[in-house]
Every structure is written in C-alpha cells, then in structure tokens.
Design a protein around this motif. Structure first.
Motif: not given
Length: 146
Positions: A1-13
């Motif tokens: 499973m590739p990294v999702t946009a939601d995971q990136v958004a979580t780390l960004r926050a």
C-alpha cells in the motif's frame, strides 16, 4: 500500500504544530497493518530526510549527544519521552553503522516522531518549504515500501 494523502496531511499537521488538526486526522488514519506500515514508512522517510539535513556521517558524536540533550531539555515531556542513548543511536543510525535493532518498533516510531518534530521545528520552514520536504519524504517512503 503506498502512502496516502491523508497520511501526509496528518504528518503535515503534526509538523506544523496544529495539534487539533493532527488529532482529528490521526483519529481517521487507516489502522490496518498495511495502513500502519505506510504511515510508519512516511515517518521513517521524513526522519531520515530531516536527519540528513542536520547531520552527516562526519558529524562528531558529541554534536549528536548535545543535540539530543537540547531537545530533551525543551520540556519535561520530552525529557521523559526521549531516552538519551536510544535517541542518539537513532540519529546516528541514519548516516553510520550505528545499530538500533534492539529498539522495538513502537519505541522507534515514537522517538522518530519526536525527533522529527524537533529537527523540522528548528529549521522554521516556510509553508512551501514544508510542502517540498513532505513531498520528498512521501516519494522516499513509497520507495521504501517498494
């Protein structure tokens, strides 16, 4: 499973210090083994990229020791959360043959997050620079996941 946009958004926050948004997004993350592995890969990739920006293989161990002491001194919570020796070894493992295989995955993940936040916070990145950093971490994480 590739990294999702939601995971990136979580780390960004998280890295932006937006705790309310981080908590909200974190609560919605995919907790399946695949989702957990992808988010862990994103955090690891970001940690490696952040360490590479701050330290090299030629950085004296004493500088890493001092950096971890500095991070731990920033709050009582950080002092409790970061084991001095393990945090030093985790940073050193990015650019040297330092071993961290004795650290369990949960401990390693937690320390990567804390150290990542400190490293990125110290850089005081602009919004655009943080986006570029996260894009690099995302790409590297997807490579790690193969």
């Amino acid at each position: 499973m590739p990294v999702t946009a939601d995971q990136v958004a979580t780390l960004r926050a998280y890295l932006s210090g937006d705790n309310d948004e981080f908590q909200r997004l974190n609560a919605t993350l995919d907790r399946s083994p695949e989702g957990t592995s992808a988010y862990a890969a994103l955090v690891l990739a970001a940690f490696v990229k952040a360490v590479d920006r701050r330290f090299t293989a030629d950085t004296p161990r004493s500088e890493v020791v001092q950096y971890v002491r500095d991070v731990r001194s920033r709050s009582d919570r950080l002092d409790e959360k970061l084991d001095q020796d393990a945090a030093e070894r985790l940073i050193l493992s990015v650019n040297t043959s330092e071993r961290v295989d004795d650290l369990d995955a949960r401990t390693r993940f937690g320390m990567e997050l804390v150290l990542l936040a400190a490293l990125i916070g110290d850089e005081r990145l602009s919004v655009d620079d943080l986006e570029a950093f996260l894009a690099q971490a995302h790409k590297f994480a997807d490579q790690l996941l193969g």
